[in-house]
Design a protein around this motif. Sequence first.
Motif, PDB file in Angstrom:
ATOM      1  N   LEU A  36       0.803  -1.219   0.000  1.00  0.00           N
ATOM      2  CA  LEU A  36       0.000   0.000   0.000  1.00  0.00           C
ATOM      3  C   LEU A  36       0.838   1.272   0.000  1.00  0.00           C
ATOM      4  O   LEU A  36       0.314   2.356  -0.265  1.00  0.00           O
ATOM      5  N   GLU A  37       2.113   1.145   0.282  1.00  0.00           N
ATOM      6  CA  GLU A  37       2.952   2.328   0.429  1.00  0.00           C
ATOM      7  C   GLU A  37       2.973   3.182  -0.839  1.00  0.00           C
ATOM      8  O   GLU A  37       2.982   4.415  -0.776  1.00  0.00           O
ATOM      9  N   TYR A  38       2.962   2.539  -2.000  1.00  0.00           N
ATOM     10  CA  TYR A  38       3.027   3.311  -3.243  1.00  0.00           C
ATOM     11  C   TYR A  38       1.723   4.046  -3.534  1.00  0.00           C
ATOM     12  O   TYR A  38       1.651   4.873  -4.454  1.00  0.00           O
ATOM     13  N   GLU A  71      -4.573 -10.026   5.017  1.00  0.00           N
ATOM     14  CA  GLU A  71      -5.011 -10.594   6.293  1.00  0.00           C
ATOM     15  C   GLU A  71      -5.234  -9.530   7.359  1.00  0.00           C
ATOM     16  O   GLU A  71      -5.961  -9.758   8.322  1.00  0.00           O
ATOM     17  N   ASP A  72      -4.599  -8.374   7.202  1.00  0.00           N
ATOM     18  CA  ASP A  72      -4.858  -7.254   8.107  1.00  0.00           C
ATOM     19  C   ASP A  72      -6.253  -6.723   7.796  1.00  0.00           C
ATOM     20  O   ASP A  72      -6.506  -6.190   6.709  1.00  0.00           O
ATOM     21  N   ILE A  73      -7.179  -6.881   8.737  1.00  0.00           N
ATOM     22  CA  ILE A  73      -8.584  -6.598   8.453  1.00  0.00           C
ATOM     23  C   ILE A  73      -8.825  -5.127   8.138  1.00  0.00           C
ATOM     24  O   ILE A  73      -9.637  -4.785   7.268  1.00  0.00           O
ATOM     25  N   ASN A  74      -8.118  -4.211   8.811  1.00  0.00           N
ATOM     26  CA  ASN A  74      -8.295  -2.790   8.518  1.00  0.00           C
ATOM     27  C   ASN A  74      -7.762  -2.432   7.136  1.00  0.00           C
ATOM     28  O   ASN A  74      -8.324  -1.584   6.439  1.00  0.00           O
ATOM     29  N   THR A 108     -11.173   2.000   8.682  1.00  0.00           N
ATOM     30  CA  THR A 108     -10.098   1.624   7.757  1.00  0.00           C
ATOM     31  C   THR A 108      -8.714   2.019   8.266  1.00  0.00           C
ATOM     32  O   THR A 108      -7.770   2.090   7.491  1.00  0.00           O
ATOM     33  N   ASP A 109      -8.578   2.262   9.555  1.00  0.00           N
ATOM     34  CA  ASP A 109      -7.326   2.781  10.106  1.00  0.00           C
ATOM     35  C   ASP A 109      -6.256   1.695  10.179  1.00  0.00           C
ATOM     36  O   ASP A 109      -6.253   0.870  11.093  1.00  0.00           O
ATOM     37  N   ILE A 110      -5.334   1.697   9.234  1.00  0.00           N
ATOM     38  CA  ILE A 110      -4.285   0.670   9.215  1.00  0.00           C
ATOM     39  C   ILE A 110      -3.141   1.010  10.162  1.00  0.00           C
ATOM     40  O   ILE A 110      -2.252   0.185  10.382  1.00  0.00           O
ATOM     41  N   TYR A 115      -9.868   3.629  18.132  1.00  0.00           N
ATOM     42  CA  TYR A 115     -10.621   2.473  18.593  1.00  0.00           C
ATOM     43  C   TYR A 115     -11.478   1.951  17.450  1.00  0.00           C
ATOM     44  O   TYR A 115     -11.754   2.649  16.490  1.00  0.00           O
ATOM     45  N   ASN A 116     -11.940   0.723  17.582  1.00  0.00           N
ATOM     46  CA  ASN A 116     -12.703   0.109  16.509  1.00  0.00           C
ATOM     47  C   ASN A 116     -14.190   0.447  16.551  1.00  0.00           C
ATOM     48  O   ASN A 116     -14.938   0.068  15.678  1.00  0.00           O
TER      49      ASN A 116
END
Length: 294
Positions: A36-38, A71-74, A108-110, A115-116
């Motif tokens: 996602l960095e790009y 796999e990271d849900i956010n 969507t906070d990666i 908080y969720n």
Amino acid sequence: MREKRNKNKLNDVIVRLKRIRNFYSESSTQSIKEFLEYKRDTNARFTYDWPELFFLRMDLNELALFLLKIEDINARRLVIMREELTGFSKNSLFTDFRINNNQLTKFTDIENRHYNGITESTPLHESFGGRRIIQVPNYPGEFLAFIALISRLPLQWLLSSFPEEVWSIEHFGFLNDVSLFYGKSEWVKFLKGLCHDSHDVRAVILIDKLTNCKLYLRVEILMGTVVIELCNINVSSKEYKLFMKLFHGESYIYGYMPTVIPSQINHTVIIRHPHSMRPICYPIEFIIKPPSLY
């Protein structure tokens, strides 16, 4: 010059699609944050367009591989909430459904800075019109169900890092959107009540009182085009006949809408809203069933 710009843009999309395919390949060791960095701008925000996601919707099996690799849900939610996948911008979610930017940021906070929980609307938020999706403060059920509805994904894909690869209609129960007794007059009345020059998605449950059969319909209206998708799991012949009977005597286009679950292909009917004069616009996923020669 115009041809050159279009060519460069297409080449850029092809490169991005290759990047996605490399990411979800079994041999890839790249993390989702590296991937996602790009996509970040100079201020580390995700403001760039993702046109490759629109093209990815043409092959939902490929989209499924990509989403499940995240796999990271956010991070998965971040991708799912892109306008190229849902068809809704942040601004339209805010003005049409009262979902504010703070709610989307938490969802969507990666960076795990928030908080969720899904919080209540702000006073400014309440001043807008539109349908209120979240009825109970700090309760995310309606929010998650609505995202599942507009993204055409099973609810668990928004909640679990390793969701089951099975179709689900559980989000219909959370939304409590439209519930009607089965009947042509009730159905036509509902369709005519939709705003024909807007973009909206409704979760409709039709209940046949004679057989107690339920039809779970995803109804999307996009500037005059109405897409009615039968979302029942393993549709029976009875459910199919009840569904098609709704359009008896009407002008419609019949076909299928594939999903991220290969075994779940939804019967779909597309019509033009009774009050619209616009031409019909097909969803990119839609597959028209050709007329029979016999």
